[in-house]
Design a protein around this motif. Structure first.
Motif, mmCIF file in Angstrom:
data_model
loop_
_atom_site.group_PDB
_atom_site.id
_atom_site.type_symbol
_atom_site.label_atom_id
_atom_site.label_comp_id
_atom_site.label_asym_id
_atom_site.label_seq_id
_atom_site.Cartn_x
_atom_site.Cartn_y
_atom_site.Cartn_z
ATOM 1 N N MET A 88 0.846 -1.206 0.000
ATOM 2 C CA MET A 88 0.000 0.000 0.000
ATOM 3 C C MET A 88 0.883 1.258 0.000
ATOM 4 S SD MET A 88 -3.284 0.692 0.371
ATOM 5 C CE MET A 88 -4.178 -0.463 1.481
ATOM 6 N N LEU A 89 1.931 1.226 0.849
ATOM 7 C CA LEU A 89 2.807 2.404 0.964
ATOM 8 C C LEU A 89 3.488 2.682 -0.386
ATOM 9 C CD1 LEU A 89 4.231 4.527 2.788
ATOM 10 C CD2 LEU A 89 6.051 2.841 3.107
ATOM 11 N N GLY A 90 4.003 1.629 -1.047
ATOM 12 C CA GLY A 90 4.676 1.815 -2.338
ATOM 13 C C GLY A 90 3.743 2.485 -3.324
ATOM 14 N N MET A 91 2.537 1.929 -3.419
ATOM 15 C CA MET A 91 1.590 2.493 -4.404
ATOM 16 C C MET A 91 1.265 3.937 -4.048
ATOM 17 S SD MET A 91 -2.175 1.070 -5.332
ATOM 18 C CE MET A 91 -2.864 1.906 -3.912
ATOM 19 N N ALA A 92 1.014 4.177 -2.732
ATOM 20 C CA ALA A 92 0.631 5.531 -2.309
ATOM 21 C C ALA A 92 1.755 6.515 -2.660
ATOM 22 C CB ALA A 92 0.397 5.529 -0.792
ATOM 23 N N MET A 93 2.996 6.047 -2.395
ATOM 24 C CA MET A 93 4.150 6.940 -2.631
ATOM 25 C C MET A 93 4.206 7.323 -4.106
ATOM 26 S SD MET A 93 7.702 5.901 -0.807
ATOM 27 C CE MET A 93 8.013 4.595 -1.967
ATOM 28 N N SER A 94 4.091 6.331 -4.948
ATOM 29 C CA SER A 94 4.244 6.667 -6.380
ATOM 30 C C SER A 94 3.056 7.467 -6.850
ATOM 31 C CB SER A 94 4.380 5.381 -7.193
ATOM 32 O OG SER A 94 3.151 4.703 -7.182
ATOM 33 N N ALA A 95 1.860 7.183 -6.310
ATOM 34 C CA ALA A 95 0.668 7.960 -6.738
ATOM 35 C C ALA A 95 0.873 9.422 -6.349
ATOM 36 C CB ALA A 95 -0.570 7.399 -6.044
ATOM 37 N N VAL A 118 -5.316 8.276 -2.753
ATOM 38 C CA VAL A 118 -4.485 7.618 -1.720
ATOM 39 C C VAL A 118 -5.069 7.915 -0.341
ATOM 40 C CG1 VAL A 118 -2.267 7.866 -0.544
ATOM 41 C CG2 VAL A 118 -2.364 7.594 -3.047
ATOM 42 N N MET A 119 -5.444 9.195 -0.139
ATOM 43 C CA MET A 119 -6.006 9.571 1.175
ATOM 44 C C MET A 119 -7.216 8.715 1.468
ATOM 45 S SD MET A 119 -8.728 11.375 2.548
ATOM 46 C CE MET A 119 -9.253 12.616 1.385
ATOM 47 N N ARG A 120 -8.072 8.543 0.449
ATOM 48 C CA ARG A 120 -9.294 7.745 0.677
ATOM 49 C C ARG A 120 -8.945 6.310 0.961
ATOM 50 N NH1 ARG A 120 -13.935 9.665 -3.555
ATOM 51 N NH2 ARG A 120 -14.218 11.788 -2.765
ATOM 52 N N ALA A 121 -7.929 5.791 0.236
ATOM 53 C CA ALA A 121 -7.560 4.386 0.462
ATOM 54 C C ALA A 121 -7.104 4.220 1.911
ATOM 55 C CB ALA A 121 -6.418 4.020 -0.492
ATOM 56 N N LEU A 162 -10.874 -5.618 -0.094
ATOM 57 C CA LEU A 162 -10.788 -5.834 -1.555
ATOM 58 C C LEU A 162 -11.225 -4.580 -2.323
ATOM 59 C CD1 LEU A 162 -12.308 -9.436 -1.734
ATOM 60 C CD2 LEU A 162 -9.921 -8.715 -1.580
ATOM 61 N N GLY A 163 -11.860 -3.656 -1.579
ATOM 62 C CA GLY A 163 -12.312 -2.457 -2.305
ATOM 63 C C GLY A 163 -13.515 -2.769 -3.167
ATOM 64 N N LYS A 164 -14.332 -3.744 -2.672
ATOM 65 C CA LYS A 164 -15.525 -4.101 -3.454
ATOM 66 C C LYS A 164 -16.562 -2.984 -3.302
ATOM 67 C CE LYS A 164 -14.583 -7.732 -5.592
ATOM 68 N NZ LYS A 164 -13.939 -7.137 -6.780
ATOM 69 N N LYS A 165 -17.625 -3.049 -4.078
ATOM 70 C CA LYS A 165 -18.494 -1.908 -4.367
ATOM 71 C C LYS A 165 -18.790 -0.977 -3.181
ATOM 72 C CE LYS A 165 -20.318 -1.177 -8.107
ATOM 73 N NZ LYS A 165 -19.486 -1.586 -9.054
ATOM 74 N N PRO A 166 -19.500 -1.436 -2.081
ATOM 75 C CA PRO A 166 -19.881 -0.352 -1.147
ATOM 76 C C PRO A 166 -18.652 0.421 -0.661
ATOM 77 C CG PRO A 166 -20.329 -2.522 -0.193
ATOM 78 C CD PRO A 166 -19.909 -2.750 -1.570
ATOM 79 N N PHE A 167 -17.478 -0.188 -0.602
ATOM 80 C CA PHE A 167 -16.330 0.550 -0.031
ATOM 81 C C PHE A 167 -15.322 0.903 -1.116
ATOM 82 C CE2 PHE A 167 -18.245 -0.518 3.762
ATOM 83 C CZ PHE A 167 -18.492 -1.867 3.829
ATOM 84 N N GLU A 168 -15.855 1.210 -2.351
ATOM 85 C CA GLU A 168 -14.932 1.379 -3.467
ATOM 86 C C GLU A 168 -14.517 2.842 -3.626
ATOM 87 O OE1 GLU A 168 -16.686 0.849 -7.126
ATOM 88 O OE2 GLU A 168 -15.092 -0.340 -8.017
ATOM 89 N N THR A 169 -14.686 3.611 -2.532
ATOM 90 C CA THR A 169 -14.529 5.074 -2.700
ATOM 91 C C THR A 169 -13.133 5.432 -3.196
ATOM 92 O OG1 THR A 169 -14.012 4.923 -0.370
ATOM 93 C CG2 THR A 169 -16.182 5.818 -0.966
ATOM 94 N N TYR A 170 -12.090 4.588 -2.880
ATOM 95 C CA TYR A 170 -10.752 5.111 -3.249
ATOM 96 C C TYR A 170 -10.448 4.893 -4.719
ATOM 97 C CZ TYR A 170 -9.066 0.256 -2.689
ATOM 98 O OH TYR A 170 -8.887 -1.081 -2.770
ATOM 99 N N ILE A 171 -11.269 4.025 -5.372
ATOM 100 C CA ILE A 171 -11.025 3.942 -6.842
ATOM 101 C C ILE A 171 -12.003 4.882 -7.537
ATOM 102 C CG2 ILE A 171 -11.007 2.420 -8.830
ATOM 103 C CD1 ILE A 171 -10.332 0.145 -6.864
ATOM 104 N N ALA A 172 -13.299 4.805 -7.119
ATOM 105 C CA ALA A 172 -14.337 5.772 -7.510
ATOM 106 C C ALA A 172 -14.089 6.360 -8.909
ATOM 107 C CB ALA A 172 -14.376 6.905 -6.491
ATOM 108 N N PRO A 173 -14.242 5.562 -9.952
ATOM 109 C CA PRO A 173 -13.951 6.045 -11.329
ATOM 110 C C PRO A 173 -14.694 7.339 -11.649
ATOM 111 C CG PRO A 173 -14.857 3.787 -11.330
ATOM 112 C CD PRO A 173 -14.774 4.210 -9.923
ATOM 113 N N ALA A 174 -15.925 7.498 -11.167
ATOM 114 C CA ALA A 174 -16.666 8.709 -11.587
ATOM 115 C C ALA A 174 -16.014 9.944 -10.966
ATOM 116 C CB ALA A 174 -18.115 8.596 -11.103
ATOM 117 N N GLU A 175 -15.722 9.895 -9.633
ATOM 118 C CA GLU A 175 -15.292 11.148 -8.992
ATOM 119 C C GLU A 175 -13.827 11.444 -9.267
ATOM 120 O OE1 GLU A 175 -16.044 9.745 -5.168
ATOM 121 O OE2 GLU A 175 -18.153 9.427 -5.640
ATOM 122 N N ILE A 176 -12.943 10.524 -8.923
ATOM 123 C CA ILE A 176 -11.515 10.909 -9.007
ATOM 124 C C ILE A 176 -10.810 10.032 -10.039
ATOM 125 C CG2 ILE A 176 -11.178 11.933 -6.713
ATOM 126 C CD1 ILE A 176 -10.496 9.173 -5.648
ATOM 127 N N ALA A 177 -11.523 9.725 -11.095
ATOM 128 C CA ALA A 177 -10.866 9.058 -12.231
ATOM 129 C C ALA A 177 -9.978 7.932 -11.748
ATOM 130 C CB ALA A 177 -10.048 10.073 -13.015
#
Lengths: 460, 248, 620, 111, 304
Positions: free
Chosen positions: E110-117, E129-132, E193-208
């Motif tokens: 998680m840290l690696g991905m957050a850092m590069s993001a 990243v903040m949402r994740a 897993l970031g499945k639907k109800p808790f998918e806010t950190y991917i959230a394609p509509a809001e933060i692409a």
């Protein structure tokens, strides 16, 4: 050389000095230096005045206790005299009488004589405070002082009526083997306690302190806050340890007064924003603390507490009053950054304040630790708690004051301190530091002082 | 309302003091003070150093303290240190009054009462008589009641009479100052000589002579006269300070 | 090299630093480096003698008062080495920061005075000497803090640490009244288990809480550390806070715990019972963790954020020590090491950034990585350890503490501990993202340049050690086992590479190597594929429209806005409490001043009448 | 009887101090207090039927009893001290009047 | 020295197997979700195609931290996967499969991905990243409390032994033994897993698609691999902890498939929470249920 000269010579000088108005203050400086110098040659023991021995005539006692007291009061007096001699010329002869009064207070072994010298020193003090240009405050001080000493006289007369003698030692022994319960002597002792309470600045009786010390000048500040406070402290100590018998109701009243004075003193100091007010309220609390230590019986350490406080208050009031005279008012705001460009004075001020709070490396720390240690050993758990809590509060407002005085960037107040003041202040600070670290002499002199708390000379 | 409340508290306090003194077994009731158990018995029969037996007025010679008037004996001899302190108190207060009120050049206070000629002259005569009685009382301090302090007060009252009777009158202050300082220094010097010769401060060096004579009781009368002069000059100084004000 | 000589050397070099500092500021600071390095080496050297099984009891040098005795114990040495090491590392920063302070010479002197104080506290067996040096540190720290931004913080620092040290003093005197001597071990032994023991435990815990900045007494820590000069914050959170931990060890371990809780919870089966005192301290530690983490998440100033993080790590230490037993003790002590190294490194990194840019406010900074990559790496390694992520030391201590918490079955404290560990990831990441990464703001682009070698050296040493404590912890754990053995507990079961806790075995070296293998594989995959084209930071996916100003593209202001909104209302509970307390004292003072000090004599007369009346009341 | 009068005078003085706000009245009440005190001092020494402690020619033939001389000596000093303080008080009162123009403390206001 | 090398190879094998298993099941699940939405859905190996297409394309990089972060992320996850025991007896590093290693090594990824993001310079990535991280804060604590109960009951924190404990005759799977704990674990898993109800950190509509916004080509491919392996670790964690591990590999795959598909079906019918709703949700019911479950299990000993 007998100790009576310590009283007679200043009186003689006072009577003569009214003739030569111009040289009064030179005589003052000379006599006070002579009395400090002469103390070295005094031989201990009791001096009967007028040839009639103890219970009948008046007797002066010079034992270790009063010798240390005399040394401290005379040196402080000399310092105040030297620093103010060219500024307050008019009060030269009054100061001489004050010196005689103070020496009389410390030496006398007779209760009525103590009343007379209390009056002499008191009236001299009222006159010295008139130099503050605040007549109403001096008037208030005069009235309360007179009420106090009248009550003291009333208490004294009651004791005389009951036990028929006026000599301290004789009084103490006749009370001891008179077999009366404590209730009998409670009323006169309370009256005498109140009488001295007014002078020693205990809380309910000291409403004059604010008027006098809050707008004091370079003479009255040090004079009242350190010289008189030390003298009254010593005399009160002698009375408390030797003469007073403090039990049940009287003890409750006294403890309530003392707790109230210590706690309220610190709270008031915390709440005030004027530098002189902070100092005077903290000296109210310190005075009450001195009485507490005397009552718990550690005379030696109470003496060192008085010495520490008196020296500290002398330095603090000298510096504050000199700065106030040049800056106009004494708000902490106007004082901000005072020490940035006069570091020597600042260092002395800081050293002395830290010693009053009781931080390590200073005399205050040694005294406070030993007082607490003795209190714990003697099984008293409440007073140490009160002392520690109040010294936290005390620490906070002193540190707040110190930090304001040291750390400021722009528009610093420029105050010029003359060389003599710097010289005196630094010596006192260095002494406090030296005795803070090298504690041998302090330690054993305090312990054996305790042994002599009874008047060894006043033929018991 | 506040006054009434204060009155009640003071009343209750008074009552409490009276009651506590009554049932306090150590405190003697009014009138039953047994002098023998007190220190003052020794003063009465002059037996502080050695017991001279009973004292007959007119015959007993060189007792340990001379004056017939026992109160003067205590005030001037047994506890003369108190009196020294006493005198300093008065000295300081007169000095203080001078400091507070006195200026360089003083002139008499403008009062709207202007005495007529008769009063001014008459008071001169009366002045002499009052002055003489004051001096008499001061000198006979050790025989008759009174002494230095009352005598001095009477001397001052004679000065007051002049001040009141004549609104331009001003005594020579310089003189009072000189007298006051002389008397004070003399008193202390007598004490010091006592210390040097007799070993005790304020010791009575001269012999006491026969009790009851005018010239008896060693230094006591001398000291009392000095005190009388000092008190007189001090109080007159105070009177002068009060009755004058700043002015050319 | 006896302990007294060491302390005297520290004091003498302090004074020397003052005089040298008067001549030339930087030289004075250099003296601090030389002195602290020398002392660290000497302490390290002392390590051999102690390992040879001889605990030295150095008696006083002749002119000190006779009751001043020093004793080198494992516990004392453990803390002494750690804190002197932190002092030595941070001292490298002094020369670069000293010009900015108002009293530079005083700074170097007090820096070395507090070092002497630290030695005095840890290496003595006499309570009065301990208190003397305790106050000495408070006193010298007091004049160091205002050299930073403002002096109000120093006052609250002084207030709380003096309250703590006076509580310690009261406890010392209780023990003195019992035993008649100031000996530390004798005092604690005689008092433990009796009713006085309860007071002593409470007071020592109070002192530890004040020094650690734990929950009830935490108001001073963020203010003092936020406002103090950068080097001092590092020293404070890395070193001086460990004083509190040392006192906590004295209180929680050497004193027998008071009153068992099983009785109170009514004989529950199978859950091990904890003593009431341990449970209270653990709960307060847990509250410290939660409170520290929540406050750290919402801070904008990086230094304040790290201050809150050291507060919540202080909470961890308290929880671990209060749980006691092998796991608790070793976890606590190891966490002290890991936290000291990590927070010192983090503070130094932030200090390096603030030296160049002048501010540590995240909203004003961004993209520092481009100009200061090494500082970035140091900070990354430090926060990995702080968040407790495996290859670094933080993970080992957190793993031990989790084992202790689970083994004792404390659910609520477990909630706080888990929340704290995840929360720590959140708030340590915030400076990383907002300060180092993201857009490079123009105003810092020209000024920012990498820290000079002499500043990087300590940072690299610290991060090297952090990695080393993560990969090869057994060396440190051996030493900790000696400390625990000396304290009377049983040491941790250590294989040559493995640590066996109560419900699991851990081989840190294996984890690190497996992690290395994984990264290698990923790197190989990355290298094999086509090289990607380097593109500037502004050239990002912005749904078609052009953006020219960096500030717009840099997300750093309130980073965890949704999270902060949840608990915004009741943030400063403790601050309000102490403000109300202070107002009470001021009102009380003002009321008495108004009531008593008027220019009318009737007040005094009234009170005299009341007192006489009170006395004579009995007579009626 | 004299003692009750003395205590009454003392209380009157205290009452005066408690209530009066005028400078001159305060000085007067201080004097009343001191007179009461002096009376009390003398009353302590009184002996029923005792005469003044002065040796006179007709003393040694009809065995009279003396009153206790010490209190009267002490009272002598106390009176003079009272005079000293009153003189000083009046001088201060004159100064206050010059400065504030009134004797009422309330009208003087905070300095 | 040889057996260490052997162990590492088996570890890599496990990681590879995990990747392949998860990608294929993900492909199958895409068909299942499609069926739920009345369409056929792509072929089962569509996931593989996406990944390999991405890996072959050339992409853009925003600086060395951007790449280093991705490498660190993938490396960390592979490292974690190497520890994962497939069946209760077969694992790469015998005896070192401690539960806490998994929880914290995932954090490295998680840290690696957050850092590069965050390093990519796009604010949307930082918000993602903040949402994740906030979601992680939300679901982690209840999950850990339930695991605490399990560790307290079984007395060990290594996955394989927990699995064996459940397979012992007397006691049943923890999913049944600790019913409330099981529900909380499911919710937490959906959060992980970031499945639907808790998918806010991917959230394609809001933060692409949140953190993934700046990636393309091989970086995106590598992150997809990382995502797949993370899902494999989390689901197999669930299987070992709650479904009694597996005697043999087939049983493991069946249980794995059942769990993953059930989750997908549940999530396909849900909308998306706002971020503070996620935090509030997890700190209301799941936490209380976890604490009561722990209290009941540990202190009162009611384990079915």
């Amino acid at each position: 050389m007998s100790a009576i000269l310590l009283i007679a010579v200043p009186l003689l000088a006072a009577f003569i000095s009214i003739l030569f108005k111009k040289y009064a203050h030179y005589i003052l400086v000379f006599v006070s230096f002579a009395s400090v110098f002469a103390l070295g040659y005094m031989d201990l023991g009791t001096i009967t005045v007028g040839g009639f021995n103890a219970p009948f005539g008046i007797v002066l006692i010079l034992d270790d206790y009063s010798l240390i007291a005399l040394y401290i009061v005379n040196t402080l007096f000399f310092l105040v005299a030297i620093l103010n001699c060219n500024e307050f010329k008019k009060v030269g002869s009054i100061m001489l009488v004050a010196l005689a009064g103070l020496n009389g207070l410390l030496l006398t072994g007779d209760l009525f004589n103590l009343f007379v010298f209390l009056e002499v020193a008191g009236i001299a003090a009222y006159l010295i405070t008139t130099t503050n240009k605040k007549p109403l405050a001096s008037f208030n001080y005069l009235i309360q002082g007179t009420v106090g000493s009248s009550l003291y006289l009333l208490g004294l007369i009651l004791l005389y009526a009951m036990f028929g003698t006026l000599n301290m030692a004789d009084m103490a022994s006749s009370i001891a083997n008179s077999g009366y319960g404590a209730g009998v002597t409670a009323f006169p002792f309370l009256l005498m306690f109140i009488g001295f309470g007014v002078e020693a600045k205990l809380l309910p009786f000291n409403s004059w302190t604010k008027g006098i010390l809050a707008n004091s000048n370079r003479l009255t500040g040090p004079m009242i806050a350190s010289v008189y406070a030390a003298a009254i402290g010593f005399v009160f100590g002698r009375l408390l340890t030797n003469v007073f018998v403090i039990e049940d109701t009287f003890l409750i009243i006294v403890t309530i007064i003392l707790i109230f004075s210590v706690v309220a003193g610190e709270a008031m100091a915390y709440a005030s924003t004027k530098v002189r007010e902070i100092l005077l309220y903290s000296s109210v609390a310190q005075a009450a603390l001195v009485v507490v230590v005397f009552m718990s019986g550690f005379t030696g350490w109470a003496v060192y507490l008085i010495i520490g406080n008196a020296a500290a208050k002398l330095v603090l009031f000298l510096i504050t009053n000199t700065a106030t005279k040049q800056l106009g008012n004494d708000d902490v705001e106007t004082f901000k950054g005072l020490f940035v460009n006069n570091k020597v004075i600042g260092l002395a001020f800081t050293a002395v304040t830290l010693s009053v709070i009781g931080l390590p490396m200073f005399l205050g720390f040694v005294t406070k630790m030993n007082i607490l240690e003795n209190m714990f050993v003697s099984g008293d758990y409440i007073w140490p708690a009160i002392i520690l809590i109040t010294s936290v509060v005390e620490g906070i407002y002193f540190i707040r004051l110190l930090l304001n005085l040291w750390y400021k960037e722009n528009d610093l107040p420029e105050v010029k301190f003359e060389f003599v003041l710097k010289y005196v202040v630094v010596i006192i600070a260095v002494l406090i530091m030296v005795f803070g670290v090298y504690t041998e002499p302090v330690q054993d002199s305090a312990d054996n002082l305790v042994a002599y708390s009874y008047i060894e000379g006043g033929n018991l | 309302m506040k006054n009434f409340l204060a009155f009640i508290t003071v009343l209750v306090l008074g009552y409490m003091i009276v009651v506590s003194l009554d049932n306090n077994e150590a405190f003697p009731a009014y009138g039953e003070a047994d002098v023998s158990s007190r220190v003052s018995q020794a003063f009465i029969d002059r037996s502080v150093t050695e017991d001279p037996g009973d004292i007959i007025f007119g015959q007993a010679t060189n007792l340990e303290s001379g004056p017939a008037n026992i109160v003067t004996a205590i005030v001037a001899d047994y506890r003369s240190f108190d009196t020294l302190g006493e005198v300093t108190v008065l000295f300081v207060s007169s000095l203080g009054v001078a400091l507070l009120l006195g200026g360089k050049k003083q002139k008499r206070l403008e009062l709207n009462f202007h005495p007529n000629f008769m009063l001014r002259v008459g008071s001169r005569a009366l002045f002499g008589i009052i002055l003489m009685t004051g001096v008499y009382i001061a000198i006979h301090g050790h025989l008759t009641p009174g002494g230095g302090f009352p005598g001095g007060a009477m001397i001052a009252s004679s000065m007051l009479l002049l001040y009141l009777a004549d609104d331009e009158f001003r005594a020579k202050i310089k003189g009072f100052k000189m007298l006051e300082s002389f008397a004070g220094t003399a008193y202390v010097l007598i004490g010091l000589t006592g210390l040097l010769l007799g070993g005790y401060f304020l010791e009575n060096l001269l012999d006491n002579g026969v009790i009851g004579d005018l010239f008896s009781a060693g230094i006591i009368p001398i000291v009392y006269v000095l005190i009388g002069l000092k008190v007189g000059s001090e109080i007159s100084g105070i009177i002068d300070n009060f009755l004058t004000e700043e002015g050319v | 090299m006896t302990v007294e000589l060491l302390i005297l050397v520290a004091l003498a070099s302090g004074i020397l630093a003052y005089f040298v500092g008067r001549l030339n500021k930087v030289l004075g600071a250099v003296v601090t480096i030389v002195a602290s390095m020398f002392i660290f080496i000497m302490i390290g050297y002392m390590m051999q003698d102690i390992n040879a099984g001889t605990t030295f009891n150095y008696n006083a040098v002749e002119y000190m008062p006779d009751f001043v005795t020093f004793m080198v114990t494992y516990l004392g040495l453990f803390f002494a080495i750690l804190v002197t090491f932190i002092f030595a590392m941070v001292s490298f920063f002094n020369p670069f920061f000293v010009e900015k302070y108002k009293y530079p010479a005083l700074y170097s002197m007090l820096y070395l005075f507090s070092l002497a104080g630290v030695l005095g506290v840890f290496l003595t067996d006499n309570f009065m000497v301990l208190f003397f040096f305790f106050e000495f540190i408070v006193w010298s720290g007091l004049f160091l803090i205002p050299l930073g931004k403002n002096n109000k913080a120093a006052i609250s620092y002084y207030a709380f640490s003096t309250a703590g040290s006076f509580a310690l003093l009261y406890a010392i005197f209780i023990m003195f009244a019992q035993t008649g001597s100031y000996n530390l071990h004798l005092g604690l032994a005689t008092v433990s288990g009796t009713t006085e023991g309860t007071y002593v435990l409470a007071l020592l815990a109070f002192a530890a809480f004040a020094k650690l900045g734990a929950f009830p007494l935490n108001v001073w820590l963020p203010r003092a550390l936020g406002k103090a000069p950068d080097a001092i914050t590092a020293v404070f959170s890395g070193g001086l806070e460990k004083l509190g931990a040392f006192v906590a060890v004295l209180a929680l371990v050497k004193l027998a715990p008071i009153g068992d809780i099983a009785g109170t919870l009514g004989g529950l089966t199978e859950a091990t019972f904890l003593f009431a005192s341990q449970y209270i301290v653990a709960t307060l530690g847990a509250m410290t963790i939660v409170f520290g983490t929540l406050m750290a998440i919402r801070q904008d100033d990086a230094k304040k954020l790290l201050a809150y993080s050291s507060m919540s790590n202080g909470g961890y230490i308290l929880v671990a020590l209060s749980l006691g037993g092998t796991l608790g003790l070793s976890g606590g002590l190891y966490h002290i090491v890991a936290h000291a190294l990590a927070s010192a490194a983090a503070f130094l990194a932030i200090g390096a950034v603030s030296r160049v840019t002048g501010t540590t406010k995240m909203s004003e900074l961004g993209g520092m990585i481009h100009k200061m990559p090494v500082t970035y790496m140091v900070y990354l390694i430090a926060i990995i350890s702080m968040a407790g992520i495996p290859p670094m030391g933080g993970f080992i201590s957190k793993w031990l503490i989790f084992q202790a918490v689970i083994d004792n079955g404390l659910i609520l404290i477990a909630v706080a501990v888990f929340f704290g560990s995840i929360g720590s990831f959140l708030y340590v990441f915030r400076p990383l993202a907002a300060l180092f990464l993201g857009q490079e703001l123009p105003q810092h682009r020209d000024k920012a340049k990498e820290a000079p070698f002499f500043m990087l050296l300590p940072m690299l040493i610290l991060s090297g050690l952090i990695v080393f404590t993560g990969v090869m912890p057994n060396i440190f754990l051996d030493f900790i086992n000696d400390v625990i053995a000396e304290l009377g507990g049983t040491g941790l079961l250590l294989g040559d590479y493995t640590i066996t806790g109560v419900n699991g075995v851990l081989q840190p070296t294996l984890i690190a190597s497996v992690f290395g293998v994984g990264v290698l594989i990923a790197f190989i995959i990355f290298i094999l594929l086509k090289k990607s084209k380097k593109v500037g930071l502004m050239d990002t996916y912005t749904a078609g429209n052009f953006i020219y100003t960096e500030e717009l593209m840099h997300y750093s202001l309130d980073f965890y806005a949704p999270l902060e909104r949840l608990y915004e209302k009741h943030i400063n509970i403790t601050k309000d409490f102490y403000k109300k307390l202070e107002n009470k004292v001021v009102d009380f003072g003002r009321m008495i001043k108004y009531f008593f000090f008027t220019n009318k004599p009737e007040i005094t007369v009234f009170w005299i009448i009341v007192l006489i009346g009170f006395l004579l009341w009995g007579e009626l | 009887m004299l003692q009750y009068a003395a205590i009454a005078m003392l209380m009157l003085g205290l009452y005066g101090l408690l209530t009066q706000r005028n400078i001159i009245k305060i000085i007067v009440s201080i004097n009343i207090l001191e007179i009461g005190l002096n009376l009390f001092i003398v009353s302590v020494g009184y002996v029923e039927g005792g005469i003044a402690p002065i040796l006179t020619s007709d003393f040694n033939n009809n065995g009279l009893v003396f009153v206790d001389p010490l209190p009267s000596a002490l009272v002598l000093t106390a009176i003079v001290i009272g005079v000293g303080t009153t003189a000083l008080g009046l001088a201060l009162a004159k100064n206050i009047y010059q400065k504030y123009g009134t004797f009422e403390i309330d009208e003087m206001g905070e300095e | 020295m040889i057996d260490i090398l052997l162990m590492i190879l088996t570890g890599i094998g496990v990681a590879l197997f995990g990747f392949v298993l998860q990608t294929s099941i993900a492909g199958v699940n895409r068909k299942v979700v499609a069926r739920v939405q009345k369409r056929y859905g792509p072929k089962w190996y569509q996931e593989f195609l996406d990944i390999f297409k991405l890996l072959s394309k050339r992409s853009v990089t925003h600086g060395w931290i951007f790449d280093f972060g991705v490498i660190m992320a993938l490396g960390g996850i592979i490292g974690t996967a190497m520890f994962m025991p497939l069946t209760s007896s077969f694992m790469a590093f015998d005896g070192y499969d401690n539960f806490f290693i998994f929880v914290y090594l995932i954090a490295v990824g998680m840290l690696g991905m957050a850092m590069s993001a965050s390093g990519s310079g796009n604010p949307l990535a930082s918000i993602g990243v903040m949402r994740a991280l906030t979601t992680m804060l939300a679901y982690e604590v209840p999950f850990m409390i339930v695991v605490l109960t399990i560790i307290k009951i079984t007395g060990t924190s290594s996955l394989s032994e927990i699995g064996l404990f459940q397979q012992v005759a007397g006691n049943s799977w923890f999913f049944i033994a600790l019913p409330i704990g099981g529900i909380v674990a499911v919710m937490a898993l959906m959060g992980m897993l970031g499945k639907k109800p808790f998918e806010t950190y991917i959230a394609p509509a809001e933060i692409a698609s949140g953190p993934m916004v700046e990636y393309g080509g091989k970086q995106l491919g590598m992150l997809f691999i990382m995502h797949e392996i993370t899902v494999f670790i989390e689901v197999s964690l669930f299987v070992h902890l709650f479904l009694g591990g597996a005697e043999n590999i087939v049983l493991f795959i069946v249980k794995y498939f059942v769990v993953y598909t059930a989750l997908n079906i549940i999530s396909s019918v849900y909308g998306r929470f706002k971020i503070d709703q996620v935090v509030l949700f997890f700190y209301k019911w799941p936490l209380i249920m976890a604490i009561t479950q722990a209290f009941i299990a540990i202190y009162l000993g009611w384990v079915i």
